[in-house]
Design a protein around this motif. Structure first.
Motif, PDB file in Angstrom:
ATOM      1  N   SER A  38       0.795  -1.261  -0.062  1.00 22.56           N
ATOM      2  CA  SER A  38      -0.124  -0.075   0.053  1.00 22.56           C
ATOM      3  C   SER A  38       0.722   1.267   0.247  1.00 22.56           C
ATOM      4  CB  SER A  38      -0.836   0.093   1.125  1.00 22.56           C
ATOM      5  OG  SER A  38      -1.680  -1.073   1.232  1.00 22.56           O
ATOM      6  N   GLY A  39       0.432   2.333  -0.578  1.00 19.89           N
ATOM      7  CA  GLY A  39       1.130   3.787  -0.560  1.00 19.89           C
ATOM      8  C   GLY A  39       0.924   4.272   0.619  1.00 19.89           C
ATOM      9  N   LYS A  52       5.451   5.869   1.973  1.00 20.67           N
ATOM     10  CA  LYS A  52       5.446   4.548   1.220  1.00 20.67           C
ATOM     11  C   LYS A  52       7.143   4.583   0.857  1.00 20.67           C
ATOM     12  CE  LYS A  52       4.456   6.788  -3.325  1.00 20.67           C
ATOM     13  NZ  LYS A  52       3.671   6.850  -4.467  1.00 20.67           N
ATOM     14  N   ALA A  56       9.079   1.221   2.077  1.00 16.74           N
ATOM     15  CA  ALA A  56       9.620   0.311   1.142  1.00 16.74           C
ATOM     16  C   ALA A  56      11.059   0.077   1.297  1.00 16.74           C
ATOM     17  CB  ALA A  56       9.442   1.048  -0.242  1.00 16.74           C
ATOM     18  N   GLU A  68       4.025  -0.612  -5.812  1.00 15.08           N
ATOM     19  CA  GLU A  68       3.054   0.116  -5.037  1.00 15.08           C
ATOM     20  C   GLU A  68       1.678  -0.566  -5.438  1.00 15.08           C
ATOM     21  OE1 GLU A  68       2.727   4.284  -5.250  1.00 15.08           O
ATOM     22  OE2 GLU A  68       1.086   4.424  -4.141  1.00 15.08           O
ATOM     23  N   GLN A  71      -3.517   2.938  -5.296  1.00 13.52           N
ATOM     24  CA  GLN A  71      -4.047   3.921  -4.175  1.00 13.52           C
ATOM     25  C   GLN A  71      -5.567   3.584  -3.926  1.00 13.52           C
ATOM     26  OE1 GLN A  71      -2.419   5.888  -1.622  1.00 13.52           O
ATOM     27  NE2 GLN A  71      -4.498   4.855  -0.761  1.00 13.52           N
ATOM     28  N   LEU A 291       8.797   0.905  -5.745  1.00  5.18           N
ATOM     29  CA  LEU A 291       9.322   1.760  -4.640  1.00  5.18           C
ATOM     30  C   LEU A 291      10.779   1.592  -4.445  1.00  5.18           C
ATOM     31  CD1 LEU A 291       5.811   2.124  -2.806  1.00  5.18           C
ATOM     32  CD2 LEU A 291       6.774   3.977  -4.318  1.00  5.18           C
ATOM     33  N   TYR A 319      -0.107   7.421 -12.923  1.00  8.44           N
ATOM     34  CA  TYR A 319      -0.112   7.306 -11.494  1.00  8.44           C
ATOM     35  C   TYR A 319      -0.752   8.502 -11.140  1.00  8.44           C
ATOM     36  CZ  TYR A 319       3.210   3.742 -12.868  1.00  8.44           C
ATOM     37  OH  TYR A 319       3.792   2.558 -13.310  1.00  8.44           O
ATOM     38  N   GLU A 322      -1.775   8.153  -7.156  1.00 11.86           N
ATOM     39  CA  GLU A 322      -0.684   7.916  -6.263  1.00 11.86           C
ATOM     40  C   GLU A 322       0.291   8.972  -6.083  1.00 11.86           C
ATOM     41  OE1 GLU A 322      -1.465   5.662  -8.768  1.00 11.86           O
ATOM     42  OE2 GLU A 322      -2.288   4.080  -7.550  1.00 11.86           O
ATOM     43  N   THR A 326       0.612  11.267  -2.532  1.00 11.35           N
ATOM     44  CA  THR A 326       1.816  11.589  -1.873  1.00 11.35           C
ATOM     45  C   THR A 326       1.883  12.895  -1.905  1.00 11.35           C
ATOM     46  OG1 THR A 326       2.964   9.693  -2.706  1.00 11.35           O
ATOM     47  CG2 THR A 326       4.396  11.512  -2.321  1.00 11.35           C
ATOM     48  N   ASP A 339       6.991  11.411  -5.546  1.00 15.02           N
ATOM     49  CA  ASP A 339       7.305  10.597  -6.472  1.00 15.02           C
ATOM     50  C   ASP A 339       8.065  10.960  -7.671  1.00 15.02           C
ATOM     51  OD1 ASP A 339       5.177   7.939  -6.125  1.00 15.02           O
ATOM     52  OD2 ASP A 339       4.190   9.895  -5.550  1.00 15.02           O
TER      53      ASP A 339
END
Lengths: 351, 351
Positions: A38-39, A52, A56, A68, A71, A291, A319, A322, A326, A339
């Motif tokens: 999971s993020g 994350k 990670a 990832e 989400q 990740l 993404y 995601e 973030t 990211d």
């Protein structure tokens, strides 16, 4: 090169997870362990305690590749959560899936999974109610059964029996603790080093309380009609959310103010996470965000299509959720990695 | 009972405003002075330094009735700002409107207002460019001309010549100072007591910087397509807003990052206020919110339709933007008064 996947939250990565990764490697005889993690926001509808990227990095203690879990699925009920994980494992061409369960008898779990499905349609009752067996009310068994149902026949299924501590246990009782217990110890400033394989910078921990001002702003600044577009906003919940927000000064008292018998705490918390992240639609899984990886992970993904180790202007549109999660997470977290500036965490494998 | 209206921001209420109210009363020979005052966000597209309740209370020093200029108009260009104020004055049945100007020759101002209008259509140039006269580039003359054009013939127009200090002056130079100079003195912690008629609790002062985390969250959490619904979001500005937000750590540097030659600072700041407040449409003025009054003001509104001294569940839907702006303002301000718990500020008139 045989690969085994694990679907996890690692919130945070602790000795139980580490044991699970070792068992996955051992039981599957795989060359590579892949975590589908999971993020920034987890299945309970809460921000992960650490980013994350941090989680990670920790996961490389036991895994070779960390990707990832998209989400939308990371924030979903067991069925969608399992679907998202399995679909990701399939895209990565994984040979096996190892998952935690209260027993490691695959045949029994499978029978139970399909029996439950039959009963489910007829009765509409929960798994725990249906099975009448406390073991099957454990969150990990619910997920185990969802994995069994979601996986296609090419994926080898490997249940790993949980040890010593149950998912819901909230006290740190030794080397193996639940993630909940570790998070509580962190929040309380207690020592938890015995329960994790490596040191963690606890100054970076976040909770829903940190995001509450943003959530409050979101709910205040949007009309009920606009909020109705949020995923899971059904049955007039938008009015309930709006009517209690002004008087609430923190997340926990807001949750107490909006809860009813009709909805579980987790259901509402997940709805609030969708609201905070402005999730309006289901997501489709077409691409995979790496990740963290070591040399083995790097070798594994070489040549795989639809796998990205680097987010840039070109592929960021693959993404959106995601990247957004973030960016929102970073409004609150002291972990400034996003990211775009954290392409991938890479560690050389030590042999 | 003759009434004279003043359209103002009182951001904050200072000796210049006080003088203007006295002159309005004197020149109009009115029995009652009515201030039509901006609410929580002002014409420059910025949060007012103090809440509308605090500013309305101060305004009772010189006015008998303070009503809220509807938020959409309070945030608008001179033409809409003037329209909103004039429309409110008309709804209140005001007999006269007193406004500040660089000269008090109504005939000349009127001629100028209509001359400018003619040139405007042909050239598309700004008022300052068109008139070629620096006096007419003063913000107060621009508004004066808009009032002249927006007012219907029943409203007596009374220009009041400004004294001692110009609108743009930023230094406190004596008893009469600009609101900008007073705000700067407050921000810098300097003494400004000589410039205001009564003490102010400066601990309640807010600025755009306080709202920046909420604005950043809003821009990050919404897609460009969603942001396009915001009023004034034209010509692809949503992409510009999104592309610069992540790297910006405060409001001022964000403004520097998004500004171009094409848009004035105020235009962009106003757009950001619309974004923060989630304003998507124009507003129509049907009802009037009283913020403060003394006995004379109370007598004046007695029996007037569409005037509310109390916001409650029943009539709150008439003031959605005003209520929302206050709720958002209060996320940041230490002034906890909101439209529901502050029905009206009432002071007995001392004779």
């Amino acid at each position: 090169m045989k690969s085994v996947a694990i679907i996890a939250e690692y919130n945070p990565y602790h000795n139980g997870h580490h044991y699970h990764a070792e068992m996955a490697r051992q039981k599957s005889q795989a060359d590579i362990v892949i975590a589908i993690m999971s993020g920034q926001f987890t299945q309970r509808g809460a921000p992960a305690i650490f980013s994350k990227f941090a989680r990670a990095e920790s996961a490389l203690k036991g895994c070779d590749l960390v990707v990832e879990l998209p989400q939308f699925y990371a924030l979903s009920y067991a069925d969608d959560f399992a679907y998202g994980g399995i679909r990701t494992a399939e895209l990565l061409g994984c040979d096996a899936l190892a998952f935690g369960a209260e027993c490691d008898d695959l045949e029994m779990l499978t029978a139970e999974a399909y029996r439950v499905k039959t009963v489910d349609v007829k009765s509409g009752r929960s798994y725990a109610q249906m099975t009448g067996d406390q073991a099957f009310s454990q969150p990990n068994n619910i997920l185990a059964m969802q994995y069994i149902k979601a996986a296609d026949s090419r994926l080898e299924l490997i249940p790993v029996k949980r040890i010593e501590n149950h998912y819901h246990d909230t006290q740190l009782t030794g080397r193996i603790a639940s993630a909940t217990a570790v998070r509580r110890a962190i929040a309380a400033g207690h020592d938890f080093s015995m329960a994790v394989p490596a040191a963690i910078d606890t100054s970076l921990a976040v909770s829903w309380e940190d995001f509450f001002p943003l959530l409050k702003y979101k709910i205040i600044s949007h009309t009920a009609e606009e909020l109705r577009n949020i995923y899971m906003m059904t049955e007039g919940l938008e009015h309930r959310l709006k009517s209690r927000i002004n008087a609430s000064q923190d997340f926990e008292s807001y949750m107490q103010a909006i809860k009813t018998k009709r909805y579980t705490y987790t259901r509402l918390q997940r709805l609030l996470a969708c609201t905070l992240l402005n999730i309006t639609d289901r997501q489709t899984i077409t691409d995979i965000r790496v990740l963290a990886m070591n040399d083995k992970g790097r070798a594994y993904i070489k040549g795989l299509p639809h796998v990205h180790t680097n987010i840039n202007k070109k592929n960021a549109s693959l993404y959106p959720l995601e990247v957004r999660a973030t960016q929102i997470y970073n409004l609150v977290s002291g972990d400034r990695r996003n990211d775009f500036n954290t392409p991938v965490i890479y560690q050389r494998t030590s042999f």
